[in-house]
Each structure stands twice: as C-alpha cells, then as structure tokens.
Design a protein around this motif. Structure first.
Motif, short mmCIF file in Angstrom:
data_model
loop_
_atom_site.label_atom_id
_atom_site.label_comp_id
_atom_site.label_asym_id
_atom_site.label_seq_id
_atom_site.Cartn_x
_atom_site.Cartn_y
_atom_site.Cartn_z
N LEU A 69 -2.13 17.03 -8.81
CA LEU A 69 -3.32 17.63 -8.19
C LEU A 69 -3.33 17.39 -6.69
CD1 LEU A 69 -6.23 16.78 -10.68
CD2 LEU A 69 -4.62 18.69 -10.74
N ARG A 181 -18.60 15.41 -10.92
CA ARG A 181 -17.69 15.68 -9.80
C ARG A 181 -17.59 14.46 -8.89
NH1 ARG A 181 -17.17 21.05 -6.01
NH2 ARG A 181 -16.57 20.02 -4.06
N ILE A 192 -12.33 15.86 -7.99
CA ILE A 192 -11.95 16.01 -9.39
C ILE A 192 -13.21 16.02 -10.24
CG2 ILE A 192 -9.70 14.89 -9.13
CD1 ILE A 192 -10.97 12.39 -10.47
N ASP A 193 -13.10 16.62 -11.40
CA ASP A 193 -14.10 16.45 -12.45
C ASP A 193 -13.64 15.24 -13.26
OD1 ASP A 193 -15.61 16.50 -14.80
OD2 ASP A 193 -15.70 18.68 -14.86
N TRP A 196 -12.03 15.28 -16.70
CA TRP A 196 -10.63 15.64 -16.90
C TRP A 196 -9.80 14.42 -17.32
CZ3 TRP A 196 -9.96 18.41 -11.52
CH2 TRP A 196 -10.61 19.66 -11.55
N PRO A 203 -6.02 18.51 -18.90
CA PRO A 203 -6.03 19.97 -18.70
C PRO A 203 -4.82 20.40 -17.87
CG PRO A 203 -7.68 18.89 -17.33
CD PRO A 203 -7.14 17.83 -18.25
N LYS A 204 -4.56 21.70 -17.88
CA LYS A 204 -3.44 22.23 -17.10
C LYS A 204 -3.65 21.95 -15.61
CE LYS A 204 -1.19 24.01 -20.59
NZ LYS A 204 0.12 23.44 -21.02
N SER A 205 -2.65 21.37 -15.00
CA SER A 205 -2.78 20.99 -13.60
C SER A 205 -3.08 22.17 -12.70
CB SER A 205 -1.50 20.29 -13.13
OG SER A 205 -1.25 19.13 -13.86
N CYS A 208 -6.67 23.23 -12.79
CA CYS A 208 -7.52 22.28 -12.06
C CYS A 208 -7.38 22.45 -10.56
CB CYS A 208 -7.16 20.85 -12.46
SG CYS A 208 -7.51 20.43 -14.18
N GLN A 211 -9.44 25.31 -9.35
CA GLN A 211 -10.85 24.95 -9.24
C GLN A 211 -11.11 24.13 -7.99
OE1 GLN A 211 -13.04 23.56 -12.77
NE2 GLN A 211 -11.19 23.97 -13.96
N ILE A 212 -10.25 23.15 -7.73
CA ILE A 212 -10.44 22.32 -6.54
C ILE A 212 -10.41 23.14 -5.25
CG2 ILE A 212 -9.37 20.46 -5.18
CD1 ILE A 212 -8.32 19.33 -7.88
#
Length: 218
Positions: A69, A181, A192-193, A196, A203-205, A208, A211-212
């Motif tokens: 991430l 968050r 990050i959430d 996760w 979850p799929k990197s 994520c 979203q970030i």
C-alpha cells in the motif's frame, strides 16, 4: 557473517518454541555495524544486541500488505521511498533500530547511503507481537520521537489495535485505534481503514490503493 542460535528453555531443556528476545551484552557499536548479519533482525541498544525470534506468517503477511500500500502510494504521489527492515536506522550514537517498515521523504531518501542509515523517516510502522510489546510500545516510541519521527504506528496482531504515537519530541502522545479510518500525519494523504488489518484474508492491495488515492484506475 553467519550466525546460528538454538534457544533452550531453562526448565525443559528443550528448544524454545514460542516467541523470545535475546539480549547479547558486551558489544560495541563498531562491532554491531561490522558483524551483525544483514539477513536477520538485530538491533543495537547501548552495548547490547537485541535479537528477536522469527515471526509467524501472519506477521509477514501484514508487513507485505502495508508495504505494498505504501509503495504504490509513494510511487504515484512521488512522496518518497518505502524501506523494510532489517535495514538499520542509526537513531543516535549507541542506538540502532531495524523497523519493519519506514518511509523516507524524497529529501531523506537522497541522504540514505550504505547500511548505516542516519536519516529521519516520516512514518514508521512496527508489526507487534506479544514478545515485542516492550520494545514496540515502551522503548521505541520514545526513541523514534527523540529522533524527530512525526508518526509511528504499532500494529498489534493479537490485540487487533493500532497504537499511534505522535508529536512532542521525546514525549509523544499515544492514541489507540481499533477501527475506522487512520490518517498519517507524517505522510500526508496516506490512510488506511483499520478493519482491513483484521480480516482473515487481506483485501486486494490494488483495490485498497485506489480507495486511498481516490481514483478508479491506476
């Protein structure tokens, strides 16, 4: 240099199966930089070498997930470099730590050379296990803050919480985050959430990262 240890339980006289921490006395900082192995986590604290037990697979998966991430984020935003231990940070004379993950701003990354990294990360993350609680939650917050690190996260697998240390050089404020968050103050825009981190499978990197970054494609 190759190092090999067998850690024996005092009572059973059998090899120790659980987590442990070895503290080897009688070392000098010069010897640490010369002889400590590059492929194992060894830290140096005021004349002692601190050797941690091998981590389990969940610890390693957490480390990889967060590194991915951060790596995507820093590359897309051009906000520096992500580094993993056992790269060693020289925080002061007689003190070297090897964080699980740390982020260097572009300016600090340009100053990073060789194995003795005398730089100041903008974010440090340690994945904490039961045997590393004292190091990660008592010793390192003060050490990282004294060095000027603005944002330090301890991600505790067993207790499902992130302990965040920020501000006040040498006397950081502590916040515990279990869900929702979590925004980085040292790496603006990264978040990050926390949920996760506690899923049975991460979850799929890439999802994520999108979203970030607030984007639909990369």
């Amino acid at each position: 240099m190759s190092k090999r240890f067998t850690v024996i339980d005092d009572e059973s006289k059998e090899p120790l199966a659980g987590g442990y921490e070895l503290r080897l006395t009688g070392w000098t900082e010069e010897r640490y930089w010369r002889d400590a192995p590059s492929d194992w986590f060894w830290e140096y604290v005021d004349g002692e070498v601190v050797v941690a037990s091998p981590v389990d697979i969940r610890h390693q998966r957490m480390r990889v997930f967060l590194t991915v991430l951060l790596g995507y984020f820093c590359e897309v935003r051009e906000m520096g470099e992500v580094v993993n231990g056992p790269a060693a940070l020289r925080l002061r004379p007689e003190l070297a730590r090897e964080p699980d993950i740390f982020v260097l701003s572009p300016e600090e990354a340009a100053r990073a050379h060789g194995s003795r990294l005398e730089v100041c990360p903008c974010l440090i993350i340690e994945v904490t296990d039961t045997d590393s609680e004292r190091r990660d939650l008592i010793e390192k917050p003060l050490e990282y803050s004294a060095r000027g690190v603005p944002d330090y996260w301890s991600v505790h697998l067993g207790k499902r919480r992130v302990t965040v240390f920020r501000g006040r050089r040498g006397s950081p404020e502590k916040t515990i985050v279990r869900s929702g968050r979590l925004d980085s103050t040292g790496l603006p825009g990264f978040w990050i959430d926390v949920s996760w981190l506690w899923k049975d499978s991460f979850p799929k990197s890439l999802a994520c990262v999108k979203q970030i970054l607030g984007v639909t494609s990369l």
